[in-house]
Design a protein around this motif. Structure first.
Motif, PDB file in Angstrom:
ATOM      1  N   ARG A  60      32.901  15.752  50.286  1.00 35.01           N
ATOM      2  CA  ARG A  60      32.978  14.689  49.265  1.00 35.01           C
ATOM      3  C   ARG A  60      34.165  14.409  48.472  1.00 35.01           C
ATOM      4  O   ARG A  60      34.519  13.092  48.368  1.00 35.01           O
ATOM      5  CB  ARG A  60      31.717  15.119  47.975  1.00 35.01           C
ATOM      6  CG  ARG A  60      31.666  14.010  46.907  1.00 35.01           C
ATOM      7  CD  ARG A  60      30.468  14.295  46.128  1.00 35.01           C
ATOM      8  NE  ARG A  60      30.614  15.468  45.333  1.00 35.01           N
ATOM      9  CZ  ARG A  60      29.946  15.949  44.443  1.00 35.01           C
ATOM     10  NH1 ARG A  60      28.555  15.518  44.211  1.00 35.01           N
ATOM     11  NH2 ARG A  60      30.329  16.945  43.727  1.00 35.01           N
ATOM     12  N   LYS A 160      34.228  10.147  42.987  1.00 32.29           N
ATOM     13  CA  LYS A 160      34.280  10.982  41.912  1.00 32.29           C
ATOM     14  C   LYS A 160      35.713  10.909  41.513  1.00 32.29           C
ATOM     15  O   LYS A 160      36.616  12.002  41.912  1.00 32.29           O
ATOM     16  CB  LYS A 160      33.958  12.472  42.486  1.00 32.29           C
ATOM     17  CG  LYS A 160      33.510  13.279  41.297  1.00 32.29           C
ATOM     18  CD  LYS A 160      32.763  14.524  41.693  1.00 32.29           C
ATOM     19  CE  LYS A 160      32.540  15.742  40.868  1.00 32.29           C
ATOM     20  NZ  LYS A 160      32.200  15.429  39.470  1.00 32.29           N
ATOM     21  N   TYR A 164      36.419   9.314  33.577  1.00 33.14           N
ATOM     22  CA  TYR A 164      35.336   9.795  32.851  1.00 33.14           C
ATOM     23  C   TYR A 164      34.988   9.282  31.584  1.00 33.14           C
ATOM     24  O   TYR A 164      34.183  10.082  30.717  1.00 33.14           O
ATOM     25  CB  TYR A 164      35.127  11.402  33.153  1.00 33.14           C
ATOM     26  CG  TYR A 164      34.426  11.786  34.261  1.00 33.14           C
ATOM     27  CD1 TYR A 164      34.494  11.318  35.486  1.00 33.14           C
ATOM     28  CD2 TYR A 164      33.257  12.727  34.363  1.00 33.14           C
ATOM     29  CE1 TYR A 164      33.827  11.570  36.767  1.00 33.14           C
ATOM     30  CE2 TYR A 164      32.620  13.189  35.303  1.00 33.14           C
ATOM     31  CZ  TYR A 164      32.764  12.499  36.505  1.00 33.14           C
ATOM     32  OH  TYR A 164      32.144  12.940  37.645  1.00 33.14           O
ATOM     33  N   GLU A 193      21.936   8.128  35.759  1.00 31.81           N
ATOM     34  CA  GLU A 193      22.283   9.605  35.273  1.00 31.81           C
ATOM     35  C   GLU A 193      22.767  10.035  34.079  1.00 31.81           C
ATOM     36  O   GLU A 193      22.840   9.015  33.156  1.00 31.81           O
ATOM     37  CB  GLU A 193      23.352   9.714  36.519  1.00 31.81           C
ATOM     38  CG  GLU A 193      24.673   9.021  36.498  1.00 31.81           C
ATOM     39  CD  GLU A 193      25.465   9.399  37.723  1.00 31.81           C
ATOM     40  OE1 GLU A 193      25.319  10.357  38.559  1.00 31.81           O
ATOM     41  OE2 GLU A 193      26.717   8.836  37.648  1.00 31.81           O
ATOM     42  N   ILE A 218      25.413  17.203  44.519  1.00 33.40           N
ATOM     43  CA  ILE A 218      25.274  18.136  45.604  1.00 33.40           C
ATOM     44  C   ILE A 218      24.033  18.882  45.247  1.00 33.40           C
ATOM     45  O   ILE A 218      22.968  19.380  45.862  1.00 33.40           O
ATOM     46  CB  ILE A 218      26.295  19.017  46.039  1.00 33.40           C
ATOM     47  CG1 ILE A 218      27.354  17.850  46.914  1.00 33.40           C
ATOM     48  CG2 ILE A 218      26.044  20.040  46.634  1.00 33.40           C
ATOM     49  CD1 ILE A 218      28.474  18.370  46.932  1.00 33.40           C
ATOM     50  N   THR A 219      23.714  19.124  43.970  1.00 31.40           N
ATOM     51  CA  THR A 219      22.626  19.812  43.361  1.00 31.40           C
ATOM     52  C   THR A 219      21.328  18.992  43.579  1.00 31.40           C
ATOM     53  O   THR A 219      20.371  19.367  44.014  1.00 31.40           O
ATOM     54  CB  THR A 219      22.732  20.212  41.844  1.00 31.40           C
ATOM     55  OG1 THR A 219      24.051  20.561  41.770  1.00 31.40           O
ATOM     56  CG2 THR A 219      22.075  21.305  41.399  1.00 31.40           C
ATOM     57  N   THR A 255      26.175  21.025  39.675  1.00 27.25           N
ATOM     58  CA  THR A 255      27.065  22.070  40.066  1.00 27.25           C
ATOM     59  C   THR A 255      27.058  23.180  39.054  1.00 27.25           C
ATOM     60  O   THR A 255      26.983  24.169  39.167  1.00 27.25           O
ATOM     61  CB  THR A 255      28.301  22.039  40.792  1.00 27.25           C
ATOM     62  OG1 THR A 255      27.789  20.923  41.686  1.00 27.25           O
ATOM     63  CG2 THR A 255      28.866  22.902  41.587  1.00 27.25           C
TER      64      THR A 255
HETATM   65  N1  PMP Z   1      27.090  12.686  38.305  1.00 21.75           N
HETATM   66  C1  PMP Z   1      28.069  12.693  37.774  1.00 21.75           C
HETATM   67  C2  PMP Z   1      28.898  11.616  37.052  1.00 21.75           C
HETATM   68  C3  PMP Z   1      28.898  13.907  37.796  1.00 21.75           C
HETATM   69  O1  PMP Z   1      29.995  14.170  37.427  1.00 21.75           O
HETATM   70  C4  PMP Z   1      28.271  15.254  38.610  1.00 21.75           C
HETATM   71  C5  PMP Z   1      28.926  16.559  38.663  1.00 21.75           C
HETATM   72  N2  PMP Z   1      29.647  16.541  39.525  1.00 21.75           N
HETATM   73  C6  PMP Z   1      26.725  14.803  38.875  1.00 21.75           C
HETATM   74  C7  PMP Z   1      26.193  13.965  38.924  1.00 21.75           C
HETATM   75  C8  PMP Z   1      26.309  16.299  39.700  1.00 21.75           C
HETATM   76  O2  PMP Z   1      26.796  16.327  40.781  1.00 21.75           O
HETATM   77  P1  PMP Z   1      26.886  17.730  41.584  1.00 21.75           P
HETATM   78  O3  PMP Z   1      25.387  18.206  41.415  1.00 21.75           O
HETATM   79  O4  PMP Z   1      27.546  17.628  42.871  1.00 21.75           O
HETATM   80  O5  PMP Z   1      27.658  18.751  40.586  1.00 21.75           O
END
Ligand code: PMP
Length: 299
Positions: A60, A160, A164, A193, A218-219, A255
């Motif tokens: 990713r 990503k 933010y 989200e 990923i979670t 995560t």
């Molecule tokens: N959405 C956003 C915007 C995030 O920053 C994250 C954290 N990485 C997630 C969802 C959850 O993703 P992951 O399970 O891969 O950490």
């Protein structure tokens, strides 16, 4: 070197070719990551000395870098080595790991994009105790924030990136209003989200998670995999504020935060207000995965 050993368990940070104790790591004030949020990152975790879904996180990260045309300073194999070396040096078992690639610095402080040299930072610090995946946590109270998620046709949410600020403002709005976390709407008014989390709702025994305007967590992918394994109906679909208000269960995934139940959305209790049976079944399986070392890479 003695000083290094004393501070190592606070964390080790790799910056552009060198490892530092946590409080000695530094980066140029002219780095484009700082000046313009021009960079990408990924956050990983290691539990009991094993990194969860390492390849998926690196894939990713590299997809994000490719999408924004940042040339990775090291290839995946070398970054794997840097991560494992930082964890070893820090002598940590449960680790919060962040890999950041920025556009780096240019000869001059302005946006000299073609001549910049990318930076790579790898952070390995203790995993936050409050997020221990084996400790049951009470549900959190969320509010739907007024600030929307940046739409995909402005900036693809699968990247990503270091931008933010909308997430930070949404969370700030929630905290200042006395809630624990924010939920965010996309430009169409659908819940997509939360800052740093994906969202799931459960209604009538079915688990639903949004598929648009999201980071492909990923979670989230792991929860979908667990639902299949446990024969729990799970689908990608549209979620509105109403779906959150009337959900039997709802939870967030990430995560670093793991699986986090929601107890309330904007003054409406979710189910009984306690973590529901489907959430608990998924959490049990998730813990078994971590404990059994499934998807884990030993350091
Ligand atoms: N959405 C956003 C915007 C995030 O920053 C994250 C954290 N990485 C997630 C969802 C959850 O993703 P992951 O399970 O891969 O950490």
């Amino acid at each position: 070197m003695k000083e290094f050993a004393r501070t190592a368990t606070d964390g080790i940070i790799y910056v552009n070719g060198r490892f530092f104790p946590r409080d000695q790591a530094a980066i140029s004030v002219f780095d484009h990551g700082l000046l313009h949020g021009d960079g990408v990152f990924d956050t990983l975790m290691a539990w009991k000395g094993a990194i969860f879904k390492l390849d998926q996180h690196l894939d990713r990260l590299f997809r994000s870098a490719r999408a924004v045309k940042i040339r990775p300073p090291l290839d995946k194999e070398r970054i794997r080595d840097v991560i494992t070396e930082a964890i070893r040096m820090a002598r940590l078992e449960n680790v919060y790991i962040k890999c950041i690639m920025t556009r780096g610095t240019s000869p001059a402080p302005y946006m000299d994009l073609l001549r910049s040299v990318p930076s790579l930072i790898v952070i390995a610090v203790p995993y936050p105790e409050k997020a221990n995946p084996f400790v049951d946590r009470p549900g959190v109270r969320a509010t739907i924030a007024s600030i929307r998620r940046t739409p995909d046709d402005v900036f693809d949410s699968r990247i990503k990136s270091l931008n933010y600020l909308p997430f930070a403002l949404a969370r700030l709005e929630a905290l200042e209003a006395g809630y624990d976390e924010a939920l965010m709407l996309d430009v169409d008014g659908c819940v997509c989200e939360a800052p740093g989390w994906n969202i799931f709702v459960v209604r009538g025994g079915e688990v639903i998670t949004p598929g648009r305007s999201i980071l492909e967590g990923i979670t989230r992918e792991t929860v979908i995999e667990i639902c299949k394994r446990l024969s729990i109906p799970c689908r990608i679909g549209v979620i509105t504020s109403y779906d959150c208000w009337v959900a039997d269960e709802a939870f967030l995934t990430s995560t670093v935060g793991g699986l986090l139940p929601l107890s309330e959305v904007d003054g409406r209790p979710i189910g009984t207000g306690e973590p529901g049976p489907i959430f608990r079944a998924i959490r049990t399986e998730f813990r078994a995965m971590l404990e059994g070392g499934e998807h884990c890479t030993k350091v």
